[in-house]
Design a protein around this motif. Structure first.
Motif, short mmCIF file in Angstrom:
data_model
loop_
_atom_site.label_atom_id
_atom_site.label_comp_id
_atom_site.label_asym_id
_atom_site.label_seq_id
_atom_site.Cartn_x
_atom_site.Cartn_y
_atom_site.Cartn_z
N ARG A 1 12.50 43.11 81.46
CA ARG A 1 12.54 41.70 81.84
C ARG A 1 12.28 41.62 83.35
O ARG A 1 12.84 42.40 84.11
CB ARG A 1 13.90 41.08 81.52
CG ARG A 1 14.06 39.64 81.96
CD ARG A 1 15.50 39.17 81.71
NE ARG A 1 15.80 39.17 80.29
CZ ARG A 1 15.92 38.09 79.55
NH1 ARG A 1 15.80 36.88 80.10
NH2 ARG A 1 16.20 38.17 78.27
N VAL B 1 9.54 38.72 79.39
CA VAL B 1 10.45 39.60 78.65
C VAL B 1 9.61 40.35 77.63
O VAL B 1 8.82 39.75 76.90
CB VAL B 1 11.56 38.78 77.94
CG1 VAL B 1 12.52 39.70 77.22
CG2 VAL B 1 12.29 37.90 78.94
N THR C 1 9.77 29.20 75.24
CA THR C 1 9.12 30.47 75.50
C THR C 1 7.77 30.51 74.81
O THR C 1 7.59 29.89 73.76
CB THR C 1 10.00 31.67 75.07
OG1 THR C 1 9.42 32.88 75.51
CG2 THR C 1 10.18 31.71 73.58
N GLU D 1 15.35 44.46 73.56
CA GLU D 1 14.67 44.15 74.82
C GLU D 1 14.30 45.45 75.52
O GLU D 1 15.12 46.34 75.69
CB GLU D 1 15.57 43.31 75.71
CG GLU D 1 14.87 42.84 76.97
CD GLU D 1 15.67 41.83 77.76
OE1 GLU D 1 15.88 42.06 78.96
OE2 GLU D 1 16.11 40.82 77.16
N GLU E 1 10.24 34.04 83.60
CA GLU E 1 10.49 35.45 83.32
C GLU E 1 9.55 35.95 82.22
O GLU E 1 9.30 35.25 81.24
CB GLU E 1 11.92 35.66 82.82
CG GLU E 1 12.97 35.30 83.83
CD GLU E 1 14.36 35.38 83.25
OE1 GLU E 1 15.28 35.69 84.01
OE2 GLU E 1 14.56 35.11 82.04
#
Length: 78
Positions: A36, A22, A3, A33, A20
């Motif tokens: 997303r 996030v 990431t 979180e 993705e």
């Protein structure tokens, strides 16, 4: 997994190898979180899995990211 992490104010933007984005917060009490979304398809392969290995660029409340087929702009203003 892999990431790319960028901090903006009190939020963190994580773009992972699955394509993705996030968005979350982190502090001494932990991680939360916020959102997303899948933004682009992986077009490379590494260690037997499909991946996007490209660090995104951020400017003017937008994220720019590419794979081997396209480059896209994601509006982050909302």
């Amino acid at each position: 997994g892999t990431t790319f992490i960028n901090k903006a104010g009190n939020r963190y933007f994580f773009f992972n190898e699955l394509g993705e984005l996030v968005i979350g917060t982190m502090d001494t009490s932990g991680y939360k979180e916020i959102d997303r979304a899948k933004v682009i398809e992986p077009t490379n392969e590494a260690f037997g899995r499909d991946v996007v290995w490209c660090a995104p660029a951020y400017a003017n409340k937008h994220m720019y990211v590419r794979n081997d087929s396209e480059i896209i702009c994601v509006d982050l203003a909302k």
